[in-house]
Scaffold this motif. Structure first.
Motif, PDB file in Angstrom:
ATOM      1  N   LEU A   1       0.853  -1.182   0.000  1.00 14.73           N
ATOM      2  CA  LEU A   1       0.000   0.000   0.000  1.00 14.73           C
ATOM      3  C   LEU A   1       0.893   1.238   0.000  1.00 14.73           C
ATOM      4  O   LEU A   1       1.613   1.494   0.961  1.00 14.73           O
ATOM      5  CB  LEU A   1      -0.908  -0.011   1.237  1.00 14.73           C
ATOM      6  CG  LEU A   1      -1.929   1.092   1.392  1.00 14.73           C
ATOM      7  CD1 LEU A   1      -2.924   1.055   0.236  1.00 14.73           C
ATOM      8  CD2 LEU A   1      -2.673   0.950   2.710  1.00 14.73           C
ATOM      9  N   ARG A   2       0.872   1.967  -1.109  1.00 14.58           N
ATOM     10  CA  ARG A   2       1.696   3.170  -1.266  1.00 14.58           C
ATOM     11  C   ARG A   2       3.178   2.894  -1.026  1.00 14.58           C
ATOM     12  O   ARG A   2       3.868   3.645  -0.362  1.00 14.58           O
ATOM     13  CB  ARG A   2       1.218   4.272  -0.316  1.00 14.58           C
ATOM     14  CG  ARG A   2      -0.077   4.927  -0.732  1.00 14.58           C
ATOM     15  CD  ARG A   2      -0.370   6.124   0.139  1.00 14.58           C
ATOM     16  NE  ARG A   2      -1.587   6.785  -0.289  1.00 14.58           N
ATOM     17  CZ  ARG A   2      -2.135   7.815   0.342  1.00 14.58           C
ATOM     18  NH1 ARG A   2      -1.553   8.291   1.410  1.00 14.58           N
ATOM     19  NH2 ARG A   2      -3.238   8.358  -0.096  1.00 14.58           N
TER      20      ARG A   2
ATOM     21  N   LYS B   1      -3.440   2.468   6.471  1.00 18.16           N
ATOM     22  CA  LYS B   1      -2.433   3.038   5.569  1.00 18.16           C
ATOM     23  C   LYS B   1      -1.704   4.201   6.243  1.00 18.16           C
ATOM     24  O   LYS B   1      -1.469   5.249   5.659  1.00 18.16           O
ATOM     25  CB  LYS B   1      -3.072   3.501   4.265  1.00 18.16           C
ATOM     26  CG  LYS B   1      -4.171   4.545   4.417  1.00 18.16           C
ATOM     27  CD  LYS B   1      -4.696   4.987   3.058  1.00 18.16           C
ATOM     28  CE  LYS B   1      -5.794   6.025   3.191  1.00 18.16           C
ATOM     29  NZ  LYS B   1      -6.309   6.488   1.890  1.00 18.16           N
TER      30      LYS B   1
ATOM     31  N   GLY C   1       1.946   1.433   9.183  1.00 14.90           N
ATOM     32  CA  GLY C   1       0.728   0.760   8.757  1.00 14.90           C
ATOM     33  C   GLY C   1       0.511  -0.464   9.619  1.00 14.90           C
ATOM     34  O   GLY C   1       1.424  -0.920  10.315  1.00 14.90           O
TER      35      GLY C   1
END
Length: 701
Positions: free
Chosen positions: A157-158, A199, A210
């Motif tokens: 995630l990112r 996130k 996270g």
């Protein structure tokens, strides 16, 4: 005469029943599918359709309608006062403590879903036709599943992978010894009721980059379900089974799963790399159905890997035991006391290296959560004692680790005010983590001691405006967090890097994010859209880079230095006036001076999802474009090489259908992945090959 009898019976039936019709939507006014509506006392049941509509006949003697769906607050309506075509709004919440399923007294009801949390009530997804956890995660365009060299997929995630996140089970941190996540889960998938992914930003249990929290499937009723997945390649298949026996005050359940994965090299279509994961879990729980919950939980993961070309192999097992006691009262709030035990045993043979390990971790702790008016306070403490017994070739390492974590968080909710801008909620979380590694006197191998004392904090605030109602949310996140290397990472780093002074250090991340959500005016007969824009900044010190080891699925951590990331994210959701189709597009751009510090992280990502819902089946089209990316490879000679991969396109298609009949729920799921023309090769393996699979999920409730 027959016609007269049929008409008479029909009139008689109509006289003893009455029609009920309505609509159910969420707080965002979007329709909610598969909401269960029960009419009492006849127990007549129906469910909402994709448009949120329910319509059925109930006996005229019924008096109540019970509206229920996992992940939402239930509602009870008076049948006599109910008006047909009424629109009902359900409030969402996250089941993240064992008493959320019990009728406890709460001073106020608010949605617990923050903008930085992805909440997956898995049973609801299964009831909607999503066959397994992978298909559920693929539906979220913000999450990427990255395949590893052993074919196992991990959550990203990112640019932050599961290796950088805290892994929790029922709210208990479980990654100090080794990261337990295997193929996006730590237990059989059906043994999980809810999955929560943070996130960054505020998460009341921990201040970190996270977190992934797995909530065990413990419900006090009878249930049986199983899931079968079969791929076009014979050796790619899985089975998952779950059974539960329960009554008002107790429950016992168990689950078992196996997953086989095969990967081929670039110069052949026949698989030569094989991975098998076997999992099991069981839970024993007791409750007084008021304010007390006691549970014993156990789950094991066993992984076997073999490579027929390099003759490398490995076997790993992670066994976990948890005892948890929770009690709630209006005076003290929710008090939880727990103890845990984890054992990691394994052996591996790669590139003439032999590794044996027998490590264990014993933990204990408590938490306190209390509501005061429109605010919630949470305090928790956890102490882990680790015993290390590790052998690398002829070197034996004996060591101890003590890890102590204290976390405190507060969240405040504010009422709506007639102002230009007002504060909707504000939260702060602080975590102090102290870690000490000490080599045992009898250890023949020198392992330098570590002492880390880290202080983490995160702040989050969201705002709303009375003057601009279409800006549904404006939010700001900021914080400074450290990631402490696990025992497994410390050992892998020490054995791969000869220089003692170059030991792995905690990674520090100073982060900030600002964004807003813009909604069109909600209307049932017009098109609607939602736009979310955000900018984020990460300043890393001692950035931990993952280095792949040639000819094996292994990797090890190494501090690559300091680096800054500036990022921009734009998400657009569009719902035409026709409810049978919707679109979502996400574009993310990263400004990174040293892209090689982030293994396999593309500089740009463009995703587009098209969701088609019909009477007969549903279709999800997923398109993804990724820019250039790098990974660092350690060759057999010990030399490190940064390898560049060009941009790539991916196309996946999922077709699914759910059938619900009384207590039986059946769904089918067809998935085609990586239907692009160009293939990316990593370490000579074709891990992005075309994949076709069918998944069948059956539940009896």
């Amino acid at each position: 005469m027959k016609l007269f009898i049929i008409l008479s019976l029909h009139v008689l039936l109509i006289a003893k029943t009455k029609p009920i019709r309505g609509y159910i939507v969420g707080e965002d006014l979007n329709a909610i599918e598969n909401v269960r509506i029960t009419s009492l006392p006849s127990k007549t049941i129906t469910s909402t359709k994709a448009e949120g509509i329910f319509n059925f006949l109930i006996p005229i003697k019924d008096r109540q309608l019970i509206i229920s769906k996992q992940g939402y607050h239930s509602d009870t309506l008076n049948v006599i006062l109910f008006k047909n075509n009424t629109r009902l709004i359900l409030k969402e919440y996250i089941v993240d403590n064992p008493l959320d399923n019990i009728n406890q007294y709460i001073t106020f009801i608010v949605s617990r879903r923050d903008k930085n949390l992805f909440h997956y009530p898995l049973e609801n997804f299964y009831m909607s036709g999503y066959g397994n956890l992978k298909s559920i995660l693929l539906e979220n365009s913000a999450i990427t599943l990255k395949p590893g060299l052993d074919g196992l997929e991990s959550i990203s995630l990112r640019g932050i992978t599961h290796l950088d996140m805290d892994i929790l089970y029922d709210g208990i941190k479980f990654d100090g010894l080794v990261n337990p996540l295997m193929n996006a889960s730590i237990t059989p998938e059906l043994a999980v009721s809810d999955l929560v992914i943070s996130k960054g930003g505020h998460y009341k249990l921990t201040a970190s980059q996270g977190a992934i929290n797995f909530i065990p499937n413990i419900s006090y009723d009878n249930k049986f379900s199983f899931n079968i997945k079969k791929s076009h390649i014979d050796l790619n298949s899985s089975f998952d089974g779950y059974a539960s026996l329960g009554y008002k005050y107790g429950a016992i359940n168990g689950s078992w799963a196996t997953n086989e994965i095969a990967v081929a090299y670039e110069d052949t279509s026949a698989p030569e790399v094989f991975t098998q994961i076997d999992r099991n879990a069981y839970n024993i729980a007791y409750t007084n159905a008021k304010n007390l919950d006691v549970r014993f939980m156990s789950f094991d993961n066993l992984k076997n890997y073999s490579n027929q070309r390099t003759f490398g192999s490995s076997s790993d097992s992670i066994r976990n035991k948890i005892f948890k006691f929770s009690q709630w009262s209006p005076l003290t709030g929710l008090i939880t006391i727990f103890g845990s035990y984890q054992q990691n045993q394994g052996q591996s043979y790669f590139n003439s290296d032999t590794i044996l390990n027998d490590n264990s971790m014993t933990g204990f702790g408590m938490s306190l959560e209390k509501d005061f008016g429109n605010s919630t306070y949470t305090f928790s403490t956890l102490t882990n004692l680790l015993d290390i017994d590790y052998i690398f070739n002829s070197d034996s390492i004996l060591s101890d680790r003590q890890n102590s974590i204290f976390s405190g968080s507060a969240k405040y909710y504010f009422t709506k005010k007639s102002r230009f801008i007002y504060l909707k909620d504000f939260s702060v979380v602080y975590t102090k983590e102290r870690t000490t590694d000490m080599r045992k006197k009898e250890s023949p191998y020198i392992l330098k001691s570590n002492y880390w004392d880290n202080n983490n904090f995160q702040l989050r605030g969201s705002f709303m405006s009375e003057r601009f109602p279409r800006i549904s949310l404006f939010y700001i996140n900021m914080g400074n967090v450290f990631r402490t290397p696990s025992v497994d990472e410390v050992l892998n780093n020490r054995l791969r890097i000869i220089k003692l002074k170059n030991k792995v250090l905690p990674e520090q991340n100073t982060m900030a994010e600002m964004g807003f959500v813009f909604n069109s005016k909600k209307s049932s007969n017009q098109s609607n859209y939602q736009i979310e824009l955000s900018n984020f900044f990460h300043n890393y010190k001692n950035k931990i880079q993952r280095v792949l080891v040639y000819g094996s699925p292994l990797n090890y951590p190494s501090n690559s230095g300091n680096v800054n990331i500036y990022g921009f994210n734009c998400s657009i959701k569009y719902q035409p006036k026709y409810n049978w189709i919707d679109f979502e597009t996400i574009f993310t751009n990263y400004s990174i001076p040293e892209l090689s510090f982030f293994s396999l992280q593309p500089r740009t990502i463009l995703k587009h999802h098209t969701h088609i819902k019909t009477k007969y089946f549903n279709v999800l089209l997923m398109m993804r474009n990724e820019g250039e990316k790098y990974f660092t490879l350690r060759k057999s000679s010990g030399i490190l090489e940064d390898i560049k991969l060009g941009s790539s396109n991916y196309l996946s298609v999922m077709v699914y259908k759910n059938i619900n009949y009384k207590i039986l729920n059946l769904n089918f799921n067809l998935l085609g992945e990586n239907l692009q023309s160009n293939k990316l090769i990593i370490n000579e393996l074709n891990i992005y090959d075309n994949k076709y699979s069918i998944n069948i999920n059956v539940s009896i409730i």
